[in-house]
Design an enzyme around this catalytic site. Sequence first.
Site, PDB file in Angstrom:
ATOM      1  N   ARG A  39       1.069  -1.078  -0.105  1.00 42.41           N
ATOM      2  CA  ARG A  39       0.070   0.039  -0.168  1.00 42.41           C
ATOM      3  C   ARG A  39       0.906   1.119   0.121  1.00 42.41           C
ATOM      4  O   ARG A  39       0.341   2.294  -0.518  1.00 42.41           O
ATOM      5  CB  ARG A  39      -0.914   0.003   1.265  1.00 42.41           C
ATOM      6  CG  ARG A  39      -1.980  -0.863   1.104  1.00 42.41           C
ATOM      7  CD  ARG A  39      -3.006  -1.151   2.117  1.00 42.41           C
ATOM      8  NE  ARG A  39      -4.012  -1.940   1.992  1.00 42.41           N
ATOM      9  CZ  ARG A  39      -5.167  -2.207   2.752  1.00 42.41           C
ATOM     10  NH1 ARG A  39      -5.166  -1.859   4.121  1.00 42.41           N
ATOM     11  NH2 ARG A  39      -6.115  -2.915   2.369  1.00 42.41           N
TER      12      ARG A  39
ATOM     13  N   LYS B 295     -19.622 -18.504  -0.246  1.00 42.76           N
ATOM     14  CA  LYS B 295     -21.098 -18.201  -0.488  1.00 42.76           C
ATOM     15  C   LYS B 295     -21.928 -17.442  -1.483  1.00 42.76           C
ATOM     16  O   LYS B 295     -21.145 -16.400  -1.976  1.00 42.76           O
ATOM     17  CB  LYS B 295     -21.443 -17.447   0.999  1.00 42.76           C
ATOM     18  CG  LYS B 295     -21.260 -18.034   2.254  1.00 42.76           C
ATOM     19  CD  LYS B 295     -21.272 -17.181   3.316  1.00 42.76           C
ATOM     20  CE  LYS B 295     -21.501 -17.919   4.824  1.00 42.76           C
ATOM     21  NZ  LYS B 295     -21.377 -17.085   5.813  1.00 42.76           N
TER      22      LYS B 295
ATOM     23  N   GLY C   1     -10.250  -9.915  -1.423  1.00 47.96           N
ATOM     24  CA  GLY C   1      -9.161 -10.304  -0.486  1.00 47.96           C
ATOM     25  C   GLY C   1      -8.711 -11.619  -1.000  1.00 47.96           C
ATOM     26  O   GLY C   1      -7.435 -11.700  -0.868  1.00 47.96           O
TER      27      GLY C   1
ATOM     28  N   GLY D 299     -13.551  -4.584  -0.339  1.00 51.43           N
ATOM     29  CA  GLY D 299     -14.784  -4.100  -0.150  1.00 51.43           C
ATOM     30  C   GLY D 299     -15.378  -2.919  -1.282  1.00 51.43           C
ATOM     31  O   GLY D 299     -16.324  -3.068  -1.877  1.00 51.43           O
TER      32      GLY D 299
END
Length: 395
Positions: free
Chosen positions: A35, A197, A353, A376
């Site tokens: 980052r 999921k 992720g 996200g």
Amino acid sequence: MKTLNDFNFANKKAIIRVDFNVPLDENFNVTDVTRIEAAKPTIDKILADGGSVILMSHLGRPKGVEEKYSLKHILKTATDILGVPVKFASDCIGEVAKQASNDLKAGEVLLLENLRFYAEEEAGDVAFAKELASLGDIYVNDAFGTAHRAHASTTIIAQFFPTAKCFGTLLAKEIESIDKVLKNSEKPVIAILGGSKVSSKITVIENILDKVDHMILGGGMTFTFVKALGGKVGDSICEDDKQELALEILRLAKEKGVQIHIPVDVVAADDFSNTANTKIVDVREIPDGWQGLDAGPKSLENFKKVILESKTILWNGPLGVFEMGSFSKGTIALGDYIAEATANGAFSLVGGGDSVAAVKQFGFEHKVSYVSTGGGAMLEMLEGRVLPGIAAILD
């Protein structure tokens, strides 16, 4: 879309929202510098223009002021990577910050203390944002990882720079890469969605069905689809309450002419463990007491063919439990196919992720077109949402 190239930063103080929320070990050493490296091109451009830089970021989830979350711990690493001494202000607002900003000369870099030492940051407090804004002449947002949050430093602050705000290099590249998949893609377009999921990916699936030609659905969510279609999934992870949803997705895809590809065979194990007994079984015939933990060889052959024919590739989520060596082959093979397609001229975007972790772990980072820095935030953009941090700059 205003970027750094729309401004000359000579004798200007740029206040930049970066994402320096980096992992630290027990001795406060930075264990992943990605980052900080990602922010370097933006900082370099401003310094080259003859400007100065004020960096603001959060670190962790502190409850008030906590020494272990102080950004002073990353000073040495930031200095090494940026190639200039990074000064530090022990507060992000108030007299300390103001004085440090006033003393800043062209070519210098200042890092402010952790924004989240103040509850006002996450609350999107206007007065707090105004204090931050008072430190700089031009606002630059280069933090994609927090662009989906309407925090003081990511969104609210922009209103104090009506004509002097822009995207940094990293954030501009993130927007362009996602637009390249969703709006300006070269066909055929394939989306590869993995993970455990269906429910966590449903809005992404619905939003991108209009934009893709093929969709691979792998990982744990495979078994919800297989069971909905009448297959036996043994002890595999399965969202029983989402079977109707799975059938609805398949119906919608057919209606829109999107080809859905689901594994036809899996590596099944008699225990969720790296040392479990394993066997290759038909995905519709997994015995009781066994669970599918990776895509099988026939599935990978099917996936390879469609990936190599694609010109635009989106990869979000692994094909198996890649953290265990015994079940990493599918995800590694997938990385190989995407790398080969990229080398042949396809545009490939990896985000989310687990896929990012896999790409780094298996050395595909420089073999794909772009690896997104925001899990996200990227998912929300793929869902078709306008991120507040982006909207604030475009406003």
